[in-house]
Design a protein around this motif. Structure first.
Motif, mmCIF file in Angstrom:
data_model
loop_
_atom_site.group_PDB
_atom_site.id
_atom_site.type_symbol
_atom_site.label_atom_id
_atom_site.label_comp_id
_atom_site.label_asym_id
_atom_site.label_seq_id
_atom_site.Cartn_x
_atom_site.Cartn_y
_atom_site.Cartn_z
ATOM 1 N N ILE A 13 -12.417 -26.001 -44.026
ATOM 2 C CA ILE A 13 -12.222 -25.551 -46.094
ATOM 3 C C ILE A 13 -12.593 -26.202 -46.981
ATOM 4 C CG2 ILE A 13 -10.065 -26.434 -45.987
ATOM 5 C CD1 ILE A 13 -8.929 -23.834 -47.445
ATOM 6 N N ASN A 14 -12.909 -25.895 -47.917
ATOM 7 C CA ASN A 14 -13.855 -26.487 -49.076
ATOM 8 C C ASN A 14 -14.408 -27.818 -49.064
ATOM 9 O OD1 ASN A 14 -11.620 -24.934 -50.245
ATOM 10 N ND2 ASN A 14 -10.195 -26.189 -50.516
ATOM 11 N N ARG A 43 -13.516 -17.037 -47.722
ATOM 12 C CA ARG A 43 -12.557 -16.812 -48.661
ATOM 13 C C ARG A 43 -10.659 -15.834 -48.305
ATOM 14 N NH1 ARG A 43 -12.615 -15.720 -54.672
ATOM 15 N NH2 ARG A 43 -14.409 -14.239 -54.908
ATOM 16 N N PHE A 57 -10.480 -16.196 -44.005
ATOM 17 C CA PHE A 57 -9.224 -17.247 -42.999
ATOM 18 C C PHE A 57 -7.829 -16.283 -43.613
ATOM 19 C CE2 PHE A 57 -9.859 -19.788 -46.579
ATOM 20 C CZ PHE A 57 -8.561 -19.990 -46.564
ATOM 21 N N GLY A 97 -5.363 -22.158 -49.893
ATOM 22 C CA GLY A 97 -6.369 -23.089 -49.933
ATOM 23 C C GLY A 97 -7.037 -23.629 -50.664
ATOM 24 N N ASP A 98 -8.446 -22.211 -50.136
ATOM 25 C CA ASP A 98 -9.560 -22.148 -50.866
ATOM 26 C C ASP A 98 -9.736 -22.478 -52.189
ATOM 27 O OD1 ASP A 98 -12.183 -21.752 -51.540
ATOM 28 O OD2 ASP A 98 -12.478 -20.944 -49.381
ATOM 29 N N ARG A 99 -10.224 -23.386 -53.139
ATOM 30 C CA ARG A 99 -10.687 -23.732 -54.499
ATOM 31 C C ARG A 99 -10.992 -22.673 -55.219
ATOM 32 N NH1 ARG A 99 -8.751 -29.330 -55.033
ATOM 33 N NH2 ARG A 99 -9.115 -30.165 -52.711
ATOM 34 N N LYS A 100 -11.576 -22.298 -54.274
ATOM 35 C CA LYS A 100 -12.541 -20.482 -55.113
ATOM 36 C C LYS A 100 -11.109 -19.594 -55.224
ATOM 37 C CE LYS A 100 -16.175 -20.514 -52.978
ATOM 38 N NZ LYS A 100 -16.253 -21.856 -51.723
#
Lengths: 511, 152
Positions: free
Chosen positions: A226-227, A393, A396, B113-116
């Motif tokens: 992630i990220n 995104r 998950f 949790g995903d910044r996008k």
């Protein structure tokens, strides 16, 4: 048991596999496996462990047929991701990416998928024939196996699984040991003592297999990705008619397919060697004997056909040690083995004779499953390609939920879901320190069996450790273990002396 | 590109293995160990603990020769915390709320949790999964999980 008997049994097996209620679960397994396997980041392991709880509610034979279906469905789904997206969600497909993705860039992605399907079908068929020849032999040998022999061959399987995966063999052995320890948690079958339970009543039954797998391969992978890693969606377009390779392409891939199948079959008989290493050997072989090796990596169809054939042949043959000796070749097989044990079927020499419907039904279902794969994939390819375009995104978080509910559903236990989180943390720590994680599952599944047989062997020999080399069959396995360890030490010492250029093609692989 | 640090993956890994080994052996002592002929429940784990310690020590020794050993890769803090929080919220809300809040929380929290992903993305995704979950697991598969529950 003779060959004729085996053939006869196989026909019986087809009867079992083609029974409508069984066939239905096979179709379901292949379809769902393919559906989930095609999603970025979802390998065969995650797919199987997510759907493992489903097997608790259906009878043993269809349950195992479904799991096998999920397995090759997701494996093929993984090949789609590897070829169209350059994204190997199942480690053996790392090699398929090398030439599969360049083929996509050249607009021949569909043909690569078609060849993959042919290779898988062909290799599986050969694998089945090998199984017909080998299983009667194996039954004979396996009956000579007592706890001592089972113990030594398990040791060999564990060692091979630990040292022949990616990276440091030392770390691999450490992870196997960690897995064995996870298997110790819970109530000891011999004495009834609670071990490593720390007064948590829910732990008395031990760690949940689904939870350990989803934590290690699902949550831990999300945490590490992630990220940090850009997972891009594909815009490749493949339609049904693109799936047909040209005559020239077929001609070009026949020999590589044969060679790949051979490599896979040879390695399949060796317990503990995962399919990943097989694909690398098959690929290296193709490149070595090619007239023009520079074509590889730029979209050579041989580079897709051979490794794919090898991994499928390997998988097929791998079922022999898994089912008849209880020694899984890799983490996926370990998971299947775990499912068998949960179902109350003890894998081992008696399995073929005691559960012929299961064993031969499974063998026949490989073939049926591969036919299903072809039938389903030709019309569905457009759908799979669409699915590949779902952004990570969104994917998950949905997967996190499905993992939670999947683990919960097996025993209606929220505590098991908590274990997923715990093993997610453990897995992420190990991944960050570059430990291979699939040996953990191998150790976890084999741990209780290893301990039981070890204790039994020593009770029988009155505490005499020499029994492991006194008995001839056991001595052979112990000898092989020693050889394996010596080879590792020698290759390490060589590496230390000559630190440059040690990155061989075999170290590329993931676990 | 290589970060020079004494705390490399191999050395930290070695330390972790040795600590685990010591912990296992210490805990294993409290079970009956027995002897080779009559092994107690403590025998097998203690042996495994010793193996872990030994591997840890070997890894520590070899780490000095290892050239490619770097500092560990640290995962993204926000991402990893929120993913884990998503799973934990499923457990907590599953008990004190039921399937609907548990599904929504697990999906929406991990999505953040995903910044996008924006707040809106997370809420929409969570709502979508909640509907799917209620239809699929509660009605279609008849799972033993009430839509709303208030704990015991």
């Amino acid at each position: 048991m003779t060959m004729e008997q085996a053939l006869h049994d196989l026909i019986f097996g087809f009867g079992v596999a083609l029974e409508p209620s069984h066939l239905m679960w096979s179709v379901f397994g292949v379809l769902v496996g393919n559906l989930i396997g095609v999603l970025p980041g979802m390998g065969a392991l995650t797919t199987i462990s997510m759907l493992l709880p489903l097997t608790y509610v259906i009878p043993t034979v269809p349950a195992i047929l479904m799991l096998a279906g999920i397995f090759y469905g997701s494996q093929y789904g993984g090949a789609i991701g590897a070829i169209l997206l350059n994204l190997p969600s199942h480690p053996p497909h790392a090699v398929t990416c090398l030439d599969g993705y360049p083929m996509t860039l050249k607009g021949r992605g569909g043909a690569a998928l078609g060849v993959t399907m042919m290779a898988s079908f062909f290799a599986a068929s050969v694998g089945i024939i090998v199984m017909i020849f080998l299983s009667p032999l194996l039954v004979e040998v396996a009956f000579k196996f007592g706890p001592t022999e089972i113990c030594s061959i398990m040791l060999l399987g564990l060692l091979a699984g630990a040292t022949m995966s990616r990276g440091s063999p030392l770390k691999g052995v450490a992870m196997t040991t960690f897995g064995l320890l996870c298997g110790v948690i819970g109530t000891d079958v011999n004495s009834g003592a609670q071990r490593f339970v720390f007064d948590i009543t829910e732990l008395a039954d031990g760690v949940d297999l689904g939870a350990i797998c989803l934590g290690l391969f699902g949550i831990a992978d999300f945490i590490m990705t992630i990220n940090r890693v850009e997972v891009k969606a594909s815009h490749a377009e493949v339609r049904m008619r693109d799936m047909r390779p040209t005559m020239a392409e077929i001609k070009q891939s026949i020999m590589p397919m044969l060679r790949g199948t051979l490599v896979g079959t040879l390695f399949g008989a060796m317990p503990g060697t995962g399919p990943t290493i097989t694909t690398f050997i098959a690929y290296a072989l193709e490149r070595k004997i090619a007239k023009d090796p520079s074509r590889f990596g730029k979209g050579a169809i041989e580079g897709v056909a051979s490794p794919e054939a090898s991994t499928h042949a390997k998988t097929q043959v791998d079922f022999i040690p898994t089912m008849s000796l209880g020694i899984p070749g890799d983490a996926v097989m370990a998971l299947l083995l775990g499912a068998l044990v949960i179902k109350g079927v003890q894998p081992g020499p008696q399995l073929i004779t005691e559960h012929p419907d299961l064993f031969w039904g499974l063998i026949a279902s490989f073939w049926v499953g591969n036919v299903l794969l072809v039938i389903l994939n030709v019309p569905m390819i457009g759908v799979w390609v669409k699915l590949l375009q779902v952004p990570y995104r969104f994917l998950f978080p949905a997967a996190v939920f499905f993992m939670c509910i999947g683990v919960y559903s097996s025993k209606n236990s929220l505590f098991d879901v908590l274990q997923v989180a715990a093993f997610g943390v453990v897995g992420a720590i190990f991944l960050a320190l570059e430990f291979p994680i699939s040996p953990i599952v191998l150790g976890f599944v084999l741990g209780p069996m290893l301990e039981e047989n070890f204790r039994r062997a020593l009770v029988l020999s009155r505490g005499h450790l020499g029994v492991f080399i006194d008995r001839p069959i056991s001595a052979v396995f112990i000898g092989a273990c020693t050889l394996l360890l010596t080879a590792q030490i020698v290759s390490y010492l060589r590496k230390v002396k000559k630190p440059v250029g040690h990155v061989g093609s075999l170290e590329l692989s993931s676990e | 590109m290589q970060k020079r640090t004494p705390y490399t993956k191999d050395r930290l890994g070695a330390a972790l293995l040795m600590l685990m080994g010591i912990g296992v052996v210490a805990e294993g002592q409290s079970y009956n160990i027995g002897n080779l002929t009559r092994m107690g429940p403590g025998y097998f784990p203690v042996v495994l603990g010793i193996i872990l310690m030994a591997i840890g020590a070997m890894l520590l020794v070899t780490s000095w020769k290892e050239k490619g050993d770097e500092a560990p890769e640290i995962p993204d803090l926000r991402g990893s915390v929120l993913i884990l929080l998503g799973v934990v919220s499923f457990v907590v809300l599953g008990h004190y709320g039921g399937l609907v809040p548990a599904t929504f929380a697990a999906t929406a929290i991990s999505a953040m949790g995903d910044r996008k992903n924006s707040w809106r993305d997370a809420v929409v995704l969570g709502a979508g999964m909640t509907v799917t979950s209620a239809l699929l697991f509660h009605w279609a598969l008849q799972m033993q999980f009430p839509l709303f529950a208030w704990g015991e």
